[in-house]
Design an enzyme around this catalytic site. Structure first.
Site: not given
Ligand code: SAH
Length: 266
Positions: A47, A69, A186
């Site tokens: 992903d 993407k 998000m």
């Molecule tokens: N499954 C993932 C979330 C996927 S949704 C998890 O458990 O973290 C994607 C969102 O996760 C992004 O838009 C952001 O809000 C958050 N996200 C993912 N990686 C991040 C990071 N390194 N720092 C801050 N936000 C992050």
């Protein structure tokens, strides 16, 4: 009742799919099980938001398919990703589906498990550290606190098209009355809406942090208040991927006098 074998180091079999949580980015935050799954995979579907450093744990002979993407194509449709996984598993590959953070937190992991099960493909899931957890920990601040946060709500700022989405005023009232920390995924692109709606139930002075690219070398963050959310995002030029944390636990980020002070990383 079924008992797990004493050692859980079972192999990742050909013909199976394992959804693996890649964590927030720092490869040292991978679990040992995730590292083993990565190294045993023959096909990896990766992903967005999975860092290259994490992929270093994959076998050099494994086939790596980027399905996000940033992987070249314009976000591979979910149905196609699921088809690819099913095809690869039926061909006898050891399939790993690598997802940012934890597969079961806003990662559509639930949907993927359902589709794989329906296709008769054995599937298992390996946890990862979710971004909301990593974000606050990277600032050495907790999400719960015996005195001012009795729990946490993980919520998405991004509703499915056609969905009514989150009831923010209700959430604000609940967070206020039950002393809960809000961890918003998000949320940056709809920050204006979220701010307005949360202000119906929470004071403008409620501490708030925005943490971008948590655990990665270029992580940035800002500490402000609910009332200052939008201006802070603009002035600090914060963008996705980011986590917004709302609640008194944010006071733990630094010994600061909220609401006047704005603290930001270099
Ligand atoms: N499954 C993932 C979330 C996927 S949704 C998890 O458990 O973290 C994607 C969102 O996760 C992004 O838009 C952001 O809000 C958050 N996200 C993912 N990686 C991040 C990071 N390194 N720092 C801050 N936000 C992050």
């Amino acid at each position: 009742m079924k008992h797990q074998p004493e050692t859980q180091a079972h192999p990742f079999h050909p013909g199976t799919v394992t959804l693996v949580g890649a964590g927030p980015g720092d490869p040292e935050l991978l679990t040992l099980k995730a590292v083993r799954a990565l190294s045993e995979a023959t096909v990896l579907l990766v992903d967005d938001l999975v860092s290259e450093a994490v992929l270093a744990h994959a076998s050099p002979s494994a086939r790596i398919i980027h399905v996000g993407k940033r992987g070249g194509c314009k976000s591979t449709p979910q149905a196609f990703i699921e088809k690819l996984m099913i095809m690869a598993a039926r061909e006898g590959e050891v399939v790993v589906r690598l997802k940012g953070g934890d597969p079961f937190i806003f990662g559509r992991g639930g949907e993927e498990v359902e589709h794989l099960r329906a296709a008769g493909i054995p599937v298992q899931v390996v946890n990862g550290i979710t971004a909301g957890l990593a974000a606050m920990t990277s600032l050495n601040a907790p999400l719960t606190h015996r005195e001012h946060a009795h729990g946490v709500i993980f919520v998405t700022g991004h509703a499915k098209p056609g969905d009514r989405g989150t009831d923010w005023p209700q959430l604000a009232a609940t967070a206020r009355d039950a002393k809960l920390t809000l961890v918003i995924y998000m949320g940056v692109s709809s920050a204006a809406h979220i701010q307005t709606e949360l202000l119906t139930g929470l004071p403008a002075s409620t501490p708030l942090a925005v943490i971008q690219r948590a655990s990665l070398p270029d992580q940035r963050h800002a500490v402000t208040t609910l009332g200052g959310l939008l201006t802070t995002i603009a002035t600090e030029q914060l963008g996705s991927p980011a986590i917004i944390v709302v609640g008194d636990v944010v006071r733990g980020v630094a010994a600061i006098d909220l609401p006047q002070t704005l603290i930001r990383s270099a």
